[in-house]
Scaffold this active site. Structure first.
Site, mmCIF file in Angstrom:
data_model
loop_
_atom_site.group_PDB
_atom_site.id
_atom_site.type_symbol
_atom_site.label_atom_id
_atom_site.label_comp_id
_atom_site.label_asym_id
_atom_site.label_seq_id
_atom_site.Cartn_x
_atom_site.Cartn_y
_atom_site.Cartn_z
ATOM 1 N N LYS A 1 -17.635 8.656 -22.211
ATOM 2 C CA LYS A 1 -16.541 8.797 -21.268
ATOM 3 C C LYS A 1 -17.028 9.270 -19.900
ATOM 4 O O LYS A 1 -16.330 9.153 -18.908
ATOM 5 C CB LYS A 1 -15.525 9.831 -21.790
ATOM 6 C CG LYS A 1 -14.896 9.495 -23.103
ATOM 7 C CD LYS A 1 -13.928 10.639 -23.501
ATOM 8 C CE LYS A 1 -13.464 10.475 -24.918
ATOM 9 N NZ LYS A 1 -12.616 11.633 -25.352
ATOM 10 N N GLY A 2 -18.224 9.838 -19.865
ATOM 11 C CA GLY A 2 -18.666 10.604 -18.695
ATOM 12 C C GLY A 2 -18.665 9.878 -17.368
ATOM 13 O O GLY A 2 -18.499 10.497 -16.325
ATOM 14 N N GLU B 1 -24.116 5.214 -14.941
ATOM 15 C CA GLU B 1 -24.133 6.355 -15.859
ATOM 16 C C GLU B 1 -24.049 7.662 -15.083
ATOM 17 O O GLU B 1 -24.520 7.769 -13.938
ATOM 18 C CB GLU B 1 -25.407 6.278 -16.725
ATOM 19 C CG GLU B 1 -25.652 7.422 -17.678
ATOM 20 C CD GLU B 1 -24.556 7.681 -18.707
ATOM 21 O OE1 GLU B 1 -23.362 7.629 -18.353
ATOM 22 O OE2 GLU B 1 -24.905 7.990 -19.862
ATOM 23 N N ASP B 2 -23.444 8.640 -15.695
ATOM 24 C CA ASP B 2 -23.267 9.947 -15.057
ATOM 25 C C ASP B 2 -24.545 10.776 -15.049
ATOM 26 O O ASP B 2 -24.887 11.404 -14.055
ATOM 27 C CB ASP B 2 -22.137 10.734 -15.744
ATOM 28 C CG ASP B 2 -22.272 10.748 -17.262
ATOM 29 O OD1 ASP B 2 -23.263 10.209 -17.791
ATOM 30 O OD2 ASP B 2 -21.378 11.299 -17.925
ATOM 31 N N ASP C 1 -30.638 12.437 -19.463
ATOM 32 C CA ASP C 1 -31.229 13.684 -19.950
ATOM 33 C C ASP C 1 -32.514 13.316 -20.713
ATOM 34 O O ASP C 1 -33.554 13.106 -20.095
ATOM 35 C CB ASP C 1 -30.154 14.346 -20.830
ATOM 36 C CG ASP C 1 -30.528 15.703 -21.351
ATOM 37 O OD1 ASP C 1 -31.075 16.503 -20.580
ATOM 38 O OD2 ASP C 1 -30.265 15.989 -22.532
ATOM 39 N N LYS D 1 -32.063 14.421 -15.028
ATOM 40 C CA LYS D 1 -32.802 15.632 -15.434
ATOM 41 C C LYS D 1 -34.182 15.216 -15.913
ATOM 42 O O LYS D 1 -34.430 15.150 -17.123
ATOM 43 C CB LYS D 1 -32.094 16.266 -16.636
ATOM 44 C CG LYS D 1 -30.997 17.221 -16.332
ATOM 45 C CD LYS D 1 -30.600 17.891 -17.657
ATOM 46 C CE LYS D 1 -29.163 18.237 -17.669
ATOM 47 N NZ LYS D 1 -28.717 18.697 -19.001
ATOM 48 N N PHE E 1 -27.062 22.820 -18.322
ATOM 49 C CA PHE E 1 -25.969 22.009 -18.837
ATOM 50 C C PHE E 1 -24.881 21.901 -17.775
ATOM 51 O O PHE E 1 -24.349 22.899 -17.298
ATOM 52 C CB PHE E 1 -25.398 22.605 -20.128
ATOM 53 C CG PHE E 1 -24.511 21.629 -20.824
ATOM 54 C CD1 PHE E 1 -25.055 20.606 -21.591
ATOM 55 C CD2 PHE E 1 -23.133 21.695 -20.672
ATOM 56 C CE1 PHE E 1 -24.231 19.679 -22.207
ATOM 57 C CE2 PHE E 1 -22.309 20.766 -21.292
ATOM 58 C CZ PHE E 1 -22.858 19.758 -22.062
ATOM 59 N N ASP F 1 -18.435 16.642 -19.555
ATOM 60 C CA ASP F 1 -17.638 17.599 -20.344
ATOM 61 C C ASP F 1 -18.490 18.631 -21.058
ATOM 62 O O ASP F 1 -19.694 18.455 -21.261
ATOM 63 C CB ASP F 1 -16.842 16.857 -21.414
ATOM 64 C CG ASP F 1 -17.747 16.363 -22.556
ATOM 65 O OD1 ASP F 1 -18.752 15.695 -22.260
ATOM 66 O OD2 ASP F 1 -17.456 16.672 -23.719
ATOM 67 N N ARG G 1 -14.002 17.850 -17.592
ATOM 68 C CA ARG G 1 -14.266 16.538 -16.969
ATOM 69 C C ARG G 1 -13.549 16.419 -15.627
ATOM 70 O O ARG G 1 -13.970 15.671 -14.752
ATOM 71 C CB ARG G 1 -13.780 15.400 -17.873
ATOM 72 C CG ARG G 1 -14.564 15.244 -19.159
ATOM 73 C CD ARG G 1 -14.200 13.908 -19.809
ATOM 74 N NE ARG G 1 -14.619 13.828 -21.201
ATOM 75 C CZ ARG G 1 -15.842 13.489 -21.615
ATOM 76 N NH1 ARG G 1 -16.766 13.200 -20.739
ATOM 77 N NH2 ARG G 1 -16.131 13.441 -22.903
HETATM 78 P P1 5GP Z 1 -29.618 11.361 -23.083
HETATM 79 O O1 5GP Z 1 -29.401 10.256 -24.066
HETATM 80 O O2 5GP Z 1 -30.249 10.928 -21.800
HETATM 81 O O3 5GP Z 1 -30.281 12.554 -23.694
HETATM 82 O O4 5GP Z 1 -28.215 11.959 -22.753
HETATM 83 C C1 5GP Z 1 -27.257 11.246 -22.165
HETATM 84 C C2 5GP Z 1 -25.895 11.783 -22.528
HETATM 85 O O5 5GP Z 1 -25.932 13.161 -23.003
HETATM 86 C C3 5GP Z 1 -25.054 11.794 -21.297
HETATM 87 O O6 5GP Z 1 -24.414 10.559 -21.104
HETATM 88 C C4 5GP Z 1 -24.103 12.923 -21.601
HETATM 89 O O7 5GP Z 1 -23.056 12.430 -22.404
HETATM 90 C C5 5GP Z 1 -24.923 13.909 -22.403
HETATM 91 N N1 5GP Z 1 -25.516 14.935 -21.529
HETATM 92 C C6 5GP Z 1 -26.812 15.120 -21.221
HETATM 93 N N2 5GP Z 1 -26.973 16.158 -20.387
HETATM 94 C C7 5GP Z 1 -25.740 16.635 -20.155
HETATM 95 C C8 5GP Z 1 -25.234 17.710 -19.345
HETATM 96 O O8 5GP Z 1 -25.934 18.468 -18.668
HETATM 97 N N3 5GP Z 1 -23.892 17.876 -19.356
HETATM 98 C C9 5GP Z 1 -23.053 17.087 -20.090
HETATM 99 N N4 5GP Z 1 -21.759 17.349 -20.015
HETATM 100 N N5 5GP Z 1 -23.489 16.065 -20.836
HETATM 101 C C10 5GP Z 1 -24.820 15.846 -20.867
HETATM 102 MG MG MG Z 2 -22.767 9.759 -20.413
#
Ligand code: 5GP
Ligand code: MG
Length: 176
Positions: free
Chosen positions: A43-44, A99-100, A103, A131, A152, A159, A165
Site C-alpha cells: 500500500k505504501g 515504490e516508496d 530497504d 536505505k 524506521f 505505515d 500513512r
Molecule cells: P525491502 O523488501 O526492500 O526490505 O522492503 C521493502 C518494504 O518493506 C517496503 O515497501 C515497506 O513496505 C517495508 N519497509 C522497509 N523499510 C521501511 C520503513 O522504514 N518504514 C516502513 N513503514 N516500511 C518499511
Molecule cells: Mg512498499
C-alpha cells in the site's frame, strides 16, 4: 524528550514536494512520448504515486500490485509473493515501477524480476526513499529520491502497523 512512538519529522512535506517535482521532470523527459505504464506497490506507494502522476502531463496508465506483507511489525521475513496481481498487460509496454522505500531490496528485486518475465519493452524503477545501509539484494534505482538512514520511517504512505500513512511528512518514531 520525545515520548515513545511520537513521530519526528525527518523529511518535510516541502522537501518531499520538491523531490517529487524533480523526479517528475526526469521521468517526463524520458517517457513523454512513450505512454508508459506506472506500477505502484501497495500500500505504501499510493500517496507518492498520486502526487507523481499529477505532475506528468502526457498519456500514461497506472496499475498497482500488492506483495506479501512482512507482517505487522518492523522486520522482514525474507520471502516475497504477489498477493494482488496487475490488471494490465505488461508485454511490450514501457513499465516504470514506483515504490516508496527500498530497504533490504528483496521486494523490489523480486518485482523487477517478476515483471521482466512478462516481457515489457522497458522496465525501470523510481523510489522515493532508499536505505542503502540495509541492502541485502542489489537493486538499480533509475530515478532515486532521498537516501535515508537506517531508521524506521512512517508517513507519506509508510505505515507502522497500518497507522501513520496519512502523515504529510516522512517521520521517524520517537523510540527509533
Ligand atoms: P525491502 O523488501 O526492500 O526490505 O522492503 C521493502 C518494504 O518493506 C517496503 O515497501 C515497506 O513496505 C517495508 N519497509 C522497509 N523499510 C521501511 C520503513 O522504514 N518504514 C516502513 N513503514 N516500511 C518499511
Ligand atoms: Mg512498499
Amino acid at each position: 524528550m520525545s515520548s515513545q512512538s511520537e513521530p519526528q519529522v525527518l523529511i518535510s512535506r516541502q522537501e518531499i514536494e520538491a523531490m517529487v517535482k524533480k523526479l517528475a521532470a526526469e521521468i517526463s523527459e524520458h517517457y513523454h512520448d512513450k505512454s508508459p505504464l506506472l506500477v505502484g506497490i501497495l500500500k505504501g506507494s499510493f500517496i507518492f504515486m498520486a502526487d507523481l502522476v499529477r505532475l506528468l502531463d502526457f498519456p500514461l496508465e497506472v496499475d498497482f500490485v500488492r506483495l506479501s506483507s512482512y507482517g505487522s511489525g518492523k522486520e522482514s521475513s525474507g520471502e516475497v509473493k504477489v498477493v494482488q496481481e496487475l490488471s494490465t498487460q505488461v508485454r511490450g509496454r514501457d513499465v516504470l515501477v514506483v515504490e516508496d522505500i527500498v530497504d533490504t531490496g528483496r521486494s523490489v528485486a523480486f518485482l523487477m524480476d517478476y515483471l521482466q518475465k512478462k516481457e515489457p519493452a522497458s522496465l525501470k524503477l523510481c523510489v522515493l526513499t532508499d536505505k542503502p545501509s540495509r541492502r541485502q539484494v542489489p537493486v538499480t534505482i533509475d530515478y532515486p529520491g532521498f537516501t535515508v538512514p537506517d531508521k524506521f520511517l512512517v508517513g507519506y504512505g509508510l505505515d507502522w502497523d497500518e497507522k501513520f500513512r496519512n502523515l504529510p511528512d516522512i517521520c521517524t518514531l520517537g523510540d527509533d
